[in-house]
Design a protein around this motif. Structure first.
Motif, short mmCIF file in Angstrom:
data_model
loop_
_atom_site.label_atom_id
_atom_site.label_comp_id
_atom_site.label_asym_id
_atom_site.label_seq_id
_atom_site.Cartn_x
_atom_site.Cartn_y
_atom_site.Cartn_z
N SER A 1 14.97 -5.40 -2.75
CA SER A 1 16.19 -5.87 -3.42
C SER A 1 16.28 -5.30 -4.84
N GLY A 2 15.14 -5.21 -5.51
CA GLY A 2 15.13 -4.59 -6.83
C GLY A 2 15.44 -3.11 -6.78
N LEU A 3 14.91 -2.42 -5.77
CA LEU A 3 15.19 -0.99 -5.63
C LEU A 3 16.66 -0.75 -5.32
N THR A 4 17.25 -1.63 -4.51
CA THR A 4 18.67 -1.50 -4.20
C THR A 4 19.51 -1.69 -5.45
N ALA B 1 0.82 -1.20 0.00
CA ALA B 1 0.00 0.00 0.00
C ALA B 1 0.86 1.26 0.00
N LYS B 2 1.92 1.26 0.81
CA LYS B 2 2.78 2.45 0.91
C LYS B 2 3.67 2.61 -0.32
N ASN C 1 15.07 5.44 -2.28
CA ASN C 1 15.64 6.06 -1.08
C ASN C 1 14.67 6.07 0.09
N THR C 2 13.50 5.46 -0.08
CA THR C 2 12.50 5.42 0.99
C THR C 2 12.73 4.20 1.87
#
Length: 225
Positions: free
Chosen positions: A85-88, A53-54, A69-70
C-alpha cells in the motif's frame, strides 16, 4: 448417579439440557475460531517472511521505483499488504517530497489498521465465550437448585439427602460452563498476544519503509507513475 455422559444426560431436566446444548454450541464455535485463526496466522506469518526477504533485497539497493513496480503475487501476508500500500501511494504521488512522504505514511497507517482488524477477526467470539460460559452454566445450576427445593417442598420432607441428587445434577451445568470457558480464555489470550506482536512488527516495518522513502525523496531522486 454415576458421572458418565450418558447418566448425566438421563438425570438432567429440560432446562439443564438446554443449557448444556447452548454450551456445546459455544464450545464448537470457539474451537472453530481457534483452528481457523491458527491456520490463518501460520500462513500470513510465512507469507510475510517470504515477502520481507524478497522486498528487503530490493529496498536495500534504494531503488523504490523498481520496488514499486515489482509484483510478488497475492500471497504476501499482512506485512506485504501494508508495504505494498505504501509502494502504491509512492508510485501514484507526484514528485513532491512532503506530499510523497505524507501520502505514503497515511497509506501505511490505513492498511496497518485494516490488517490488525483482520487478524483480530473472531477473537471477540472467544472473549464472549470465555466470559459468559461460566454464567450460562451458573444459570443452569441456579435453576436446578430451585427445582430441587421445589421437589423437596412438594414431597414434604427435608434433609440434605433429599435434595443432594438434585443439587449434584444442577452443579453439572457449572462444570460444563467452566470446561467451555477455560480453553476459550486461554486461546483468546494467546491469539491476542500474537496479534499484538504482529502489530508491533507492522509498525516497525512501516517506519523503516517510511525512512527509506524519506531518504530516497530527500536525496533528490524522482519517481514516475
Amino acid at each position: 448417579m454415576q458421572f458418565t455422559l450418558l447418566d448425566i444426560w438421563h438425570h438432567t431436566g429440560l432446562f439443564a439440557r438446554m443449557i448444556i446444548f447452548t454450551l456445546a454450541i459455544m464450545s464448537v464455535a470457539s474451537l472453530v475460531v481457534m483452528a481457523e485463526r491458527m491456520i490463518v496466522f501460520r500462513k500470513t506469518r510465512s507469507d510475510s517472511r517470504n515477502f520481507a526477504a524478497k522486498m528487503g533485497a530490493i529496498l536495500a539497493k534504494g531503488d523504490l521505483t523498481t520496488a514499486a513496480n515489482t509484483n510478488l503475487g497475492k500471497d504476501v501476508g499482512h506485512l506485504g499488504r501494508v508495504i505494498n500500500s505504501g509502494l502504491t501511494a509512492y508510485r501514484i504521488t507526484p514528485g513532491n517530497k512532503d506530499l510523497a512522504v505524507e501520502s505514503v505514511a497515511r497509506a501505511l497507517e490505513r492498511q496497518a489498521q485494516r490488517e490488525v482488524q483482520s487478524l483480530k477477526r473472531g477473537l471477540g467470539l472467544l472473549a464472549t465465550v470465555g466470559s459468559t460460559a461460566p454464567f450460562v452454566g451458573l444459570l443452569g445450576t441456579t435453576m436446578g437448585i430451585v427445582n430441587a427445593f421445589q421437589l423437596m417442598a412438594a414431597a414434604g420432607s427435608g434433609g440434605l439427602a433429599t435434595i443432594s441428587a438434585g443439587i449434584s445434577e444442577a452443579l453439572i451445568t457449572t462444570a460444563f460452563g467452566l470446561l467451555v470457558a477455560i480453553p476459550a480464555v486461554m486461546a483468546y489470550n494467546f491469539l491476542q498476544g500474537w496479534v499484538d506482536a504482529r502489530s508491533v512488527d507492522i509498525s516497525e516495518s512501516s517506519n523503516e519503509f517510511l525512512d527509506v522513502v524519506a531518504r530516497h525523496v530527500g536525496g533528490g531522486s524522482s519517481h514516475t507513475a
